[in-house]
Design an enzyme around this catalytic site. Structure first.
Site, PDB file in Angstrom:
ATOM      1  N   SER A   1       0.823  -1.217   0.000  1.00 54.91           N
ATOM      2  CA  SER A   1       0.000   0.000   0.000  1.00 54.91           C
ATOM      3  C   SER A   1       0.854   1.262   0.000  1.00 54.91           C
ATOM      4  O   SER A   1       2.008   1.249   0.435  1.00 54.91           O
ATOM      5  CB  SER A   1      -0.911   0.029   1.228  1.00 54.91           C
TER       6      SER A   1
HETATM    7  N1  SAH Z   1      -0.571  -5.037   4.071  1.00 55.18           N
HETATM    8  C1  SAH Z   1       0.123  -5.328   2.832  1.00 55.18           C
HETATM    9  C2  SAH Z   1      -0.740  -4.990   1.642  1.00 55.18           C
HETATM   10  C3  SAH Z   1      -0.920  -6.205   0.823  1.00 55.18           C
HETATM   11  S1  SAH Z   1      -2.103  -6.146  -0.490  1.00 55.18           S
HETATM   12  C4  SAH Z   1       1.488  -4.653   2.801  1.00 55.18           C
HETATM   13  O1  SAH Z   1       1.804  -3.887   3.718  1.00 55.18           O
HETATM   14  O2  SAH Z   1       2.261  -4.939   1.889  1.00 55.18           O
HETATM   15  C5  SAH Z   1      -3.347  -7.209   0.175  1.00 55.18           C
HETATM   16  C6  SAH Z   1      -2.960  -8.624   0.483  1.00 55.18           C
HETATM   17  O3  SAH Z   1      -4.141  -9.290   0.939  1.00 55.18           O
HETATM   18  C7  SAH Z   1      -2.462  -9.446  -0.709  1.00 55.18           C
HETATM   19  O4  SAH Z   1      -1.195  -9.959  -0.425  1.00 55.18           O
HETATM   20  C8  SAH Z   1      -3.510 -10.567  -0.851  1.00 55.18           C
HETATM   21  O5  SAH Z   1      -2.958 -11.805  -1.260  1.00 55.18           O
HETATM   22  C9  SAH Z   1      -4.064 -10.635   0.561  1.00 55.18           C
HETATM   23  N2  SAH Z   1      -5.406 -11.221   0.672  1.00 55.18           N
HETATM   24  C10 SAH Z   1      -6.496 -11.070  -0.141  1.00 55.18           C
HETATM   25  N3  SAH Z   1      -7.535 -11.778   0.317  1.00 55.18           N
HETATM   26  C11 SAH Z   1      -7.109 -12.424   1.454  1.00 55.18           C
HETATM   27  C12 SAH Z   1      -7.717 -13.329   2.374  1.00 55.18           C
HETATM   28  N4  SAH Z   1      -8.992 -13.754   2.256  1.00 55.18           N
HETATM   29  N5  SAH Z   1      -6.972 -13.775   3.409  1.00 55.18           N
HETATM   30  C13 SAH Z   1      -5.685 -13.403   3.574  1.00 55.18           C
HETATM   31  N6  SAH Z   1      -5.044 -12.551   2.729  1.00 55.18           N
HETATM   32  C14 SAH Z   1      -5.749 -12.065   1.679  1.00 55.18           C
END
Ligand code: SAH
Length: 224
Positions: A67
């Site tokens: 993000s």
């Molecule tokens: N907080 C992260 C942002 C990652 S983007 C950072 O600081 O880099 C969102 C993430 O959510 C992705 O890696 C995606 O694979 C994960 N995601 C999506 N749906 C999910 C679910 N049901 N359970 C766990 N992770 C999930």
């Protein structure tokens, strides 16, 4: 700062990074300190290191994104994390948001549906000295019932509505921040505050800023 007192480009980028967050309205000192302590360069691939302190989302493995720093800081500020708190994060991704939370909370549990991302985030968090984060491969829609309740919950992928299991796993008086909205439509951050009233459990909902997140998908990822 180099040992001879001169500044490197990376030092300058980090100072500008914090100034940008302040200018955009982040004022919580503990949040700014945490954002200043975590090297964002350690959570992106080497070829993106020079962009790590730009205020933008960046691509990570598995087609996901880390993000934008402003959104990480804003969500963290709105979450109101205290040193004694146990925090649940859904969507570990790069591990960057978890690293920022680890500086503010007693303990962070972070769930990721891609094993590749979870393994890499675990390595990056260890290298960054964030020993109070546990990364688990699983489906965030189910949360982590074994470790509930959580004082704070942060979701970093967009769902259409508040996942019921997460609301259940939020402690009384707890706060959850999550992006809500369709995959290709308008999304906004929502803050949920849980309380007990004589009529039963109350989930108060405040709408915060418009955002753009990757979708929250059901189940563990079938690919790595
Ligand atoms: N907080 C992260 C942002 C990652 S983007 C950072 O600081 O880099 C969102 C993430 O959510 C992705 O890696 C995606 O694979 C994960 N995601 C999506 N749906 C999910 C679910 N049901 N359970 C766990 N992770 C999930």
């Amino acid at each position: 700062m180099m040992t001879d007192g001169t500044s490197t480009q990376a030092d300058i980028d980090r100072v500008n990074f914090l100034l940008t967050l302040r200018r955009r309205g982040i004022s919580d000192q503990a949040v700014l300190r945490a954002m200043g302590e975590v090297p964002r360069t350690a959570f992106v691939s080497a070829d993106l290191a020079t962009s790590a302190y730009a205020d933008q989302a960046l691509p990570i493995e598995c087609g996901q994104t880390i993000s934008q720093p402003y959104v990480v800081a804003y969500m963290t500020e709105q979450l109101g994390v205290k040193p004694q708190h146990r925090v649940l994060e859904i969507g570990t991704g790069s591990g960057y948001q978890a690293a920022v939370l680890s500086k503010l909370a007693a303990e962070v549990v972070s769930i990721e549906r891609y094993r590749t991302l979870a393994d890499q985030a675990r390595r990056r968090l260890n290298a960054a000295g964030c020993g109070n984060v546990e990364v688990i491969v699983g489906d965030g829609f189910e949360g982590c019932p074994d470790r509930a309740p959580f004082d704070r919950i942060i979701v970093t992928a967009a769902a259409e509505e508040v996942p019921a299991a997460l609301a259940d796993q939020l402690a009384d008086g707890g706060v959850m921040i999550l992006p809500l909205g369709p995959q290709n439509g308008p999304q906004h951050l929502v803050r949920i505050t849980k309380s007990q009233t004589p009529e039963g459990t109350r989930l108060a909902e405040d709408r915060l800023i418009p955002v753009r997140f990757v979708p929250m998908l059901r189940g563990k990822a079938r690919e790595l």
